[in-house]
Design a protein around this motif. Structure first.
Motif, PDB file in Angstrom:
ATOM      1  N   LEU A 117      -3.974   9.433   3.962  1.00 49.93           N
ATOM      2  CA  LEU A 117      -5.115   9.819   4.814  1.00 49.93           C
ATOM      3  C   LEU A 117      -6.176  10.601   3.876  1.00 49.93           C
ATOM      4  CD1 LEU A 117      -6.740   9.390   7.638  1.00 49.93           C
ATOM      5  CD2 LEU A 117      -5.534  11.495   8.283  1.00 49.93           C
ATOM      6  N   ARG A 118      -7.479  10.399   4.069  1.00 53.27           N
ATOM      7  CA  ARG A 118      -8.356  10.971   3.269  1.00 53.27           C
ATOM      8  C   ARG A 118      -9.255  11.671   4.199  1.00 53.27           C
ATOM      9  NH1 ARG A 118     -12.427   8.565   0.613  1.00 53.27           N
ATOM     10  NH2 ARG A 118     -11.357   6.532   0.611  1.00 53.27           N
ATOM     11  N   LEU A 136      -8.377   6.022   6.165  1.00 51.52           N
ATOM     12  CA  LEU A 136      -6.917   5.746   6.049  1.00 51.52           C
ATOM     13  C   LEU A 136      -6.858   4.515   5.060  1.00 51.52           C
ATOM     14  CD1 LEU A 136      -4.360   5.870   7.542  1.00 51.52           C
ATOM     15  CD2 LEU A 136      -4.520   3.661   8.582  1.00 51.52           C
ATOM     16  N   ASP A 137      -6.384   5.093   3.590  1.00 54.18           N
ATOM     17  CA  ASP A 137      -6.308   4.468   2.519  1.00 54.18           C
ATOM     18  C   ASP A 137      -5.143   3.574   2.518  1.00 54.18           C
ATOM     19  OD1 ASP A 137      -8.553   5.454   1.316  1.00 54.18           O
ATOM     20  OD2 ASP A 137      -7.773   7.181   0.451  1.00 54.18           O
ATOM     21  N   ASP A 138      -3.976   3.895   3.056  1.00 53.62           N
ATOM     22  CA  ASP A 138      -2.846   3.098   2.955  1.00 53.62           C
ATOM     23  C   ASP A 138      -1.996   3.462   4.504  1.00 53.62           C
ATOM     24  OD1 ASP A 138      -1.221   1.148   2.286  1.00 53.62           O
ATOM     25  OD2 ASP A 138      -0.358   2.249   0.545  1.00 53.62           O
ATOM     26  N   ALA A 139      -1.356   2.405   4.835  1.00 52.88           N
ATOM     27  CA  ALA A 139      -0.578   2.498   6.113  1.00 52.88           C
ATOM     28  C   ALA A 139       0.231   1.004   6.240  1.00 52.88           C
ATOM     29  CB  ALA A 139      -1.189   2.713   7.309  1.00 52.88           C
ATOM     30  N   VAL A 232      -7.378   8.160  18.687  1.00 52.56           N
ATOM     31  CA  VAL A 232      -7.876   6.834  18.403  1.00 52.56           C
ATOM     32  C   VAL A 232      -7.055   5.924  17.357  1.00 52.56           C
ATOM     33  CG1 VAL A 232      -9.307   8.125  16.686  1.00 52.56           C
ATOM     34  CG2 VAL A 232     -10.124   5.950  17.126  1.00 52.56           C
ATOM     35  N   PRO A 233      -6.754   4.725  17.418  1.00 58.06           N
ATOM     36  CA  PRO A 233      -6.145   3.976  16.686  1.00 58.06           C
ATOM     37  C   PRO A 233      -6.946   3.884  15.106  1.00 58.06           C
ATOM     38  CG  PRO A 233      -6.851   2.538  18.265  1.00 58.06           C
ATOM     39  CD  PRO A 233      -7.192   3.940  18.613  1.00 58.06           C
ATOM     40  N   ILE A 234      -6.439   3.655  14.319  1.00 50.96           N
ATOM     41  CA  ILE A 234      -7.144   3.329  13.111  1.00 50.96           C
ATOM     42  C   ILE A 234      -6.174   2.397  12.161  1.00 50.96           C
ATOM     43  CG2 ILE A 234      -5.992   5.377  11.733  1.00 50.96           C
ATOM     44  CD1 ILE A 234      -8.644   5.910  10.356  1.00 50.96           C
ATOM     45  N   ARG A 235      -7.104   1.456  11.563  1.00 53.92           N
ATOM     46  CA  ARG A 235      -6.565   0.387  10.668  1.00 53.92           C
ATOM     47  C   ARG A 235      -6.487   1.048   9.201  1.00 53.92           C
ATOM     48  NH1 ARG A 235     -10.006  -2.223  13.924  1.00 53.92           N
ATOM     49  NH2 ARG A 235     -11.277  -2.600  12.137  1.00 53.92           N
ATOM     50  N   LYS A 236      -5.723   0.237   8.533  1.00 55.82           N
ATOM     51  CA  LYS A 236      -5.621   0.388   7.023  1.00 55.82           C
ATOM     52  C   LYS A 236      -7.344  -0.048   6.466  1.00 55.82           C
ATOM     53  CE  LYS A 236      -3.637  -1.151   2.619  1.00 55.82           C
ATOM     54  NZ  LYS A 236      -2.593  -1.795   2.122  1.00 55.82           N
ATOM     55  N   GLY A 237      -7.731   1.150   5.562  1.00 56.97           N
ATOM     56  CA  GLY A 237      -9.226   0.635   4.948  1.00 56.97           C
ATOM     57  C   GLY A 237     -10.067   1.202   5.990  1.00 56.97           C
TER      58      GLY A 237
END
Length: 647
Positions: A117-118, A136-139, A232-237
């Protein structure tokens, strides 16, 4: 690799990372400041700190911090960090930090298992709006972010504690809430760029501790109110932008607004660019369009002496003449109101200090060197002559022209120079009578005023000023030059202050000096041997009585050390000027080596800027205000002078 980047090994070591601070400003008086691991260590720290003119003349911490948690598979990993009583840190979010980079904007990268996370932070210029972008850079699985706002709603000079008066009500607004804890404060809007769920779960987090206040001998504990949390949900990218502001946001604009602000930021990719960025942080424009220079962060206001000392370096040295003229327009208004004994309509403080009008003339003189004497005479000539007449006619309440042609002042009961520390209501350094830099400024001002008068074909004014300068020169040499080849710091009747202090560097540096080349050489040599450090000139020589170089401990202890041996970078700018005028190119390599000590500071104390002062003895720790305008200004001016002598 970025210039200002700190890796995981440093970030996870609190002994190394906590002392490093980061500052963001909006150029209208508001700021955001904390340590680089987002653990507040001062009462002045806060994520969203703004002036509230309806209440008082201070800044106020509305949003102290915003803890972000990463949730996966029902497990929460809190990325926040707070210090509590008993040297307890929680929730230890710094252990997830991979790196911290503030090349353009402060950017923290966290790694929690497979999650990267950035977080990037900007303070919108000229608006009370802070923006944070989470990407979210990666998950590798479903991820949710949870945010807990820690609210203070207090002055930076006070603390808040759990109480029954605080208003816990809130109103839902688009993608967030607004709330206000106490009457007189503006509403705080906390909104996101996409729909979030807010869970009202009010609680006080008690016993948060600020170690920097402990070090300074002050109270150091407070309680902060958390109204609940956002989820809040967050997706990769994907990126989500959070906004803290005093007005409601159009949430659709938050993402483009953040990118726009990011694109406007110049990179801090070297020493010079760091100083330029720091210089811009001192810019302030009020709601009336008046422009000022703040003396420093986090507790200084726009002080007149600091304004005139810092303005040339912060503007002219980096080719920003337009802002110089804008600030001088405000300052001239204040100067004229003061000289005409009218109520001040500008918020420029300490205009009554006796050397302020003389520093104003020095400041204008630097403008003349950059823009030409003809333009300067047309724009500021009348102000210069009016100031000189005001002083010559004995109208200043604490600056008198004596029969010998020098100026004298009364500083016995109240500090009137830049060495202004007091203890028990009295000046620690009671400089009074004939003060060396006052009279160097006076002689320089008379000569410069005469030069402008000649440029404007006012030969009568030029003749009068030249006669006064000649008289002052003779008296200066008779009064200040002592048998050991340096200058008395001040002379009051039969009392001559033999302390070796840096104020003698000013007559050696100014364009118009009463000193001979040999006398200047003696002064530079003594300053080099006894006062020069890698962080500036000491305020007192180690060989002089009362040397006290360590600016530590409670307020009273620090007051006695403030000007008794501590090192000040802004004085180095005048030392450089004196050296280069006397020795020309032969001192270039020496001065360039001295600059290394200032570049080192870009990675210490407050990242990318210079603090107020340093201990006068090794290892020369930075102390006081985390960012100081005069220091940044004079190092910029020193760099400009180096370039001029190189080519």
């Amino acid at each position: 690799m970025s210039y200002l980047k700190f890796e995981k090994a440093l970030m996870t070591n609190l002994q190394e990372s906590l002392p490093k601070e980061i500052l963001r400003t909006n150029r209208s008086g508001a700021y955001s400041c904390s340590s680089i691991v987002d653990c507040n260590t001062r009462k002045y720290h806060g994520l969203f700190v703004i002036p509230v003119p309806e209440l008082d003349d201070e800044n106020h911490v509305l949003l102290s911090s915003l803890d972000c948690s990463v949730i996966q598979h029902g497990a929460a990993f809190n990325l926040g960090l707070h210090k509590y009583q008993g040297n307890n840190y929680s929730p230890m979010g710094h252990k997830y930090i991979q790196s911290f980079d503030c090349d353009k904007v402060p950017t923290t990268t966290y790694r929690v298992g497979g999650v990267i996370l950035r977080k990037e932070v900007v303070f919108q210029h000229h608006e009370n709006r802070l923006l944070i972008r989470y990407t979210l850079d990666d998950a590798h699985s479903a991820t949710t972010l949870q945010f807990r706002p820690f609210l203070a709603f207090r002055s930076v000079r006070q603390f808040t504690h759990e109480n029954s008066v605080a208003n816990k009500d809130y109103t839902e607004v688009e993608n967030g809430i607004r709330t206000c804890m106490y009457p007189g404060y503006p509403d705080l809007y906390m909104q996101f760029s996409r729909k979030v769920k807010f869970v009202f779960q009010p609680d006080w987090y008690r016993g948060i501790e600020y170690p920097k206040e402990q070090e300074r001998g002050y109270a150091s504990n407070e309680d902060l109110y958390v109204p609940g949390y956002f989820e809040v949900p967050i997706r990769k990218g994907e990126s989500i932008v959070f906004a803290a502001s005093t007005t409601e946001n159009k949430v659709r604009t938050l993402k483009p607004l953040f990118q726009q602000e990011l694109d406007e930021r110049a990179p801090r990719d070297n020493f010079f660019h760091c100083l330029i960025n720091a210089a811009h942080q001192f810019h302030v424009e009020d709601k009336n369009g008046e422009k000022y220079i703040l003396a420093g962060y986090p507790w200084f206001k726009a002080r007149a002496r600091d304004t005139f000392i810092a303005l040339p370096g912060l503007t002219l040295s980096i080719e920003e003449t337009e802002f110089f003229e804008a600030v001088m327009k405000t300052a001239e208004k204040g100067l004229r109101e003061f000289m005409e004994e009218k109520p001040l309509t500008v918020k420029l403080y300490e205009l009554n200090q006796p050397d302020v009008p003389l520093w104003a003339i020095w400041c204008i003189q630097q403008y003349a060197k950059e823009e030409g004497e003809e333009r300067c005479a047309k724009k500021y000539g009348q102000l210069v002559w009016d100031i000189l007449s005001y002083i010559s006619d004995g109208k200043h309440p604490n600056l008198l022209v004596a029969d010998n042609g020098l100026v004298k002042t009364d500083g016995s009961e109240r500090a009137v120079t830049w060495m202004n520390s007091t203890a028990n209501g009295r000046p620690v350094v009671p400089r009074t009578g004939y003060i060396v830099e006052f009279n160097a400024l006076w002689y320089n001002a008379l000569c410069f005023g005469a030069k402008l008068a000649q440029e404007a074909h006012h030969d009568d004014i030029a003749d009068i000023l030249n006669q006064k300068a000649g008289k002052a020169k003779d008296a200066f040499l008779a009064t200040f030059v002592n048998k050991f080849g340096y200058l008395f710091d001040y002379v009051d009747g039969d009392k001559q202050d033999w302390s070796v202090r840096p104020n003698m560097i000013f007559p050696a540096a100014f364009d118009y000096s009463p000193l001979s080349q040999e006398q200047k050489k003696n002064i530079i040599d003594i300053c080099t041997k006894e006062l020069l450090t890698p962080k500036g000139l000491r305020s007192l020589s180690p060989k002089s009585s009362g040397y006290n170089p360590m600016y530590v401990g409670p307020q009273a202890q620090r007051d006695y050390a403030y000007h008794q041996g501590t090192a000040w970078p802004w004085l180095f700018g005048f030392y450089v000027e004196a050296c280069l005028k006397l020795y020309k190119r032969t001192r270039l390599s020496f001065i360039e080596r001295q600059m290394v000590g200032y570049e080192d500071e870009m990675f210490c104390h407050c990242v990318g800027t210079l603090p107020e002062l340093f201990d006068g003895n090794p290892p020369f720790h930075g102390r006081g205000a985390i960012s100081f305008a005069a220091n940044v200004a004079e190092i910029l001016r020193a760099l400009e002078q180096l370039e001029k002598y190189k080519y």
